[in-house]
Structures are given as C-alpha cells and as structure tokens.
Design a protein around this motif. Structure first.
Motif, PDB file in Angstrom:
ATOM      1  N   ARG A 127      -2.981   8.445   5.358  1.00 23.14           N
ATOM      2  CA  ARG A 127      -3.046   9.761   4.708  1.00 23.14           C
ATOM      3  C   ARG A 127      -2.249  10.769   5.553  1.00 23.14           C
ATOM      4  O   ARG A 127      -2.813  11.611   6.249  1.00 23.14           O
ATOM      5  N   GLU A 165       0.833  -1.194   0.000  1.00 19.67           N
ATOM      6  CA  GLU A 165       0.000   0.000   0.000  1.00 19.67           C
ATOM      7  C   GLU A 165       0.872   1.250   0.000  1.00 19.67           C
ATOM      8  O   GLU A 165       1.786   1.362   0.820  1.00 19.67           O
ATOM      9  N   ARG A 197      -1.696   1.813  -7.516  1.00 22.12           N
ATOM     10  CA  ARG A 197      -2.103   2.148  -6.149  1.00 22.12           C
ATOM     11  C   ARG A 197      -2.950   1.045  -5.531  1.00 22.12           C
ATOM     12  O   ARG A 197      -2.846   0.752  -4.333  1.00 22.12           O
ATOM     13  N   HIS A 198      -3.797   0.407  -6.348  1.00 19.79           N
ATOM     14  CA  HIS A 198      -4.728  -0.587  -5.828  1.00 19.79           C
ATOM     15  C   HIS A 198      -4.206  -2.014  -5.955  1.00 19.79           C
ATOM     16  O   HIS A 198      -4.947  -2.966  -5.727  1.00 19.79           O
ATOM     17  N   PRO A 244       2.619   3.148   4.945  1.00 19.44           N
ATOM     18  CA  PRO A 244       1.719   2.616   3.914  1.00 19.44           C
ATOM     19  C   PRO A 244       0.256   2.692   4.323  1.00 19.44           C
ATOM     20  O   PRO A 244      -0.115   2.336   5.453  1.00 19.44           O
ATOM     21  N   GLY A 245      -0.582   3.195   3.408  1.00 24.76           N
ATOM     22  CA  GLY A 245      -2.008   3.252   3.635  1.00 24.76           C
ATOM     23  C   GLY A 245      -2.484   4.412   4.477  1.00 24.76           C
ATOM     24  O   GLY A 245      -3.693   4.615   4.621  1.00 24.76           O
TER      25      GLY A 245
END
Length: 341
Positions: free
Chosen positions: A198, A8, A54-55, A195-196
């Motif tokens: 914000r 991620e 990204r996914h 990771p992951g």
C-alpha cells in the motif's frame, strides 16, 4: 523477467485529505468506481489477452469486447487500471459491471448492451521489458507514449493525471459529483511499483447522511458495528450500510439508547453477510429502529446501498426515524462490499 498472472497489484492507503507531496513531487489520478484489473497481452492478433482481477481471477471470458479490441495493443504488454462498464444511458455503472463479471454465458450479448472500458493508469511491462523498478514519472511517460504511438481508442482509455495539487483538489470536490468517479489517488513521482504494497494514497469525497440503527454486532452493552437502514417507498426498512467498528466513547453513547428489538422487527430472520463476495454470515443483535445516526460516507452506492463501510459521526436524537430520507427505489436486502483499488 517477463510478468505473468497472477500478479498482485500495488495498493493504496485511504486518507481523509490530500497529503503534501514529498521531495520528489507527486501526481494525482482520478479514482474510478470499478474493478481493479491487470491486463496482459501475448499474440494480440489471435486475441491473446488476459484480464486478471485484483484477487487473481481471470476475467477475459466475461469481457469478449476487450478481447476483440486487443489488436490495438502491442504484444508483451502489462497494464494496470480500472475495469468499468457503461449502462444503457452511457453512464458508468457498478451494478452493470457486476452483471458483466458474474457470468460467461451470454457475454457477447451483454457486451453489446453494456460495453466495457479499461482505464489504464500504469504500465508494468512494454515489449516484454519489466518496468517495476522504474519511477512512476517514467512509467507514466511510457504509458502516454503508448496511447499516442498506437493510436489507442475505446475501450482503451488513459486515466487523467496531474501534478498540480490545486487541480487535484478541484477533481476531488467537483469531478466526484459525476457518477462513477469516487475520488483521487496520489502517487510519488519517484515511486517504484511494489506489488501488494500500500504505497499510494487514495482520497474519496465524503458526505454526511442520516440512517436508522436497526442492529449491531457485538452486544447491546458494547456495540461494535452498526447496521443501518432506511425505509423504502413501501414502508419497508432496508439495510443500506454498516459502520466501521465504533470507538469506545461512541459505543458507550450508542449503547445508552439501544433497546432490544421485538418479534415484529422487519429484519427478523434476514441473513446478512460480512461484505460483498463473502460467505461469512453476521450474527447481529437486532434493536428497536428508533435511533438515528449521522454517518460519513463516500459516494460509492448501489441502488442506495453504501458499498464501503461508513464512519459513525454522532447520534441524531433531534431527528426522528420518520424524518430520515427514504429510498426512492428497491435495493438488495444485503450490503455489498468493495473490489477496487
């Protein structure tokens, strides 16, 4: 620990203005309008390159030009960045990127006509050494050193970065007028890579536009999202965007002026998806296209379609629908969404 896909990426929270730097200072990077991607190298002499979206989708088979250039890169490397594509005129083009990413068949021919570039803005691993706990300033220094030491050339590009917030403001106001640049990303110099999470801040340049309200989600009494259109040069009303959900006061103002659509509405029978890449269909309530809304939107467009949800500003009862600027060319009949940072 060696990093492997799927991984991620760290993400950014949207804000309207550049935040004040924290005690440790901050850096600003240009935000390009492309696909967020993570790049992993193994045996680069044998074309050992993995490109993850990204996914988590693996994209390297769609970008053989990147694979063939992997020999410039050292093994055991993980980069974070933006995948972009140049069109026939040498300009950054999101539609061209979508075309490249959509198919493996003919990938070599597409690579010759629409070359890809990877704009690196972070390094997560060097020579197998994981760097997630290192501060951004140290990771950025390693990234810059990597480009110098290995003499990296296109398709590998170093993302511009500055610690001068006055320069960042100039980038936001001026550089975003260039196609393919939609804003800036602010990062703490002392921040670790999570990771992951914000943990960064993204700021896009926004402008105001008028569009015709052609439908809503929710109901006529309590509209939730506005479906916005503009007429093209053939006189056909085309969907150009959707708003974020309306606040209660705005919904009340809009509801007072909405009237149900007649059977001749140009969107009768048209299906709309919730966002780009989604199979979820909207069930909109069509309305008479006689009301104009002013909206605030960023610069990301595909053929006149706003790819990100727009913000409702106010009704423009002083502007009749026929005075709303027309589209100069045909656009897709459905609104597309976002697959960036």
């Amino acid at each position: 620990m060696t990093l492997n896909p799927p991984l991620e990426p760290m993400l950014a929270q949207a804000r309207d203005a550049i935040p004040r730097p924290g005690p440790g200072g901050a850096a600003a990077e240009l935000k390009f309008d492309g696909y967020r991607a993570l790049l992993f190298t193994t045996d680069t002499r044998g074309g050992g390159l993995l490109v993850q979206s990204r996914h988590g989708t693996m994209l390297q088979s769609r970008f053989p030009d990147l694979v063939s250039a992997a020999g410039q890169l050292p093994s055991g490397l993980v980069l974070d960045g933006e995948l972009v594509v140049l069109d026939e005129n040498g300009q950054l083009s999101f539609p061209a990127l979508q075309r490249r990413a959509a198919t493996v068949r003919g990938a070599q021919a597409l690579a010759a006509a629409l070359p890809a570039h990877f704009i690196a803005f972070d390094v997560l691993q060097v020579e197998g050494r994981e760097l997630l706990d290192e501060p951004y300033a140290a990771r950025r220094a390693l990234l810059e050193g990597l480009f110098v030491e290995h003499g990296l050339t296109p398709p590998w590009t170093l993302c511009p970065s500055t610690t001068d917030m006055a320069t960042a403001e100039e980038w936001l106001n001026e550089w975003t007028r260039t196609p393919g640049i939609e804003g800036i990303v602010i990062k703490s110099l002392t921040g670790q890579y999570r990771p992951g999470v914000r943990g960064w801040t993204k700021v896009r340049r926004r402008e105001s536009f008028e569009a015709i309200i052609g439908g809503v989600t929710g109901s006529l009494r309590r509209p939730n999202v506005l479906l916005l259109g503009r007429y093209d040069n053939t006189g056909r009303l085309r969907l150009v965007g959707k708003t974020v959900p309306l606040k209660a006061a705005a919904a009340q103002d809009v509801a007072a002026l909405l009237t149900p659509a007649g059977p001749e509405h140009p969107w009768t029978g048209v299906r709309f998806t919730a966002r780009w890449g989604s199979r979820v269909l909207l069930d909109p309530v069509l309305v008479a296209p006689d009301q104009v809304a002013e909206v605030s939107t960023d610069t990301a467009q595909d053929h006149g379609v706003w790819r990100h949800p727009v913000r409702f500003v106010r009704l423009r009862r002083d502007v009749p629908p026929e005075r709303v600027p027309r589209l100069g060319h045909a656009i897709p009949p459905s609104f597309k969404g976002d697959d960036s940072i």
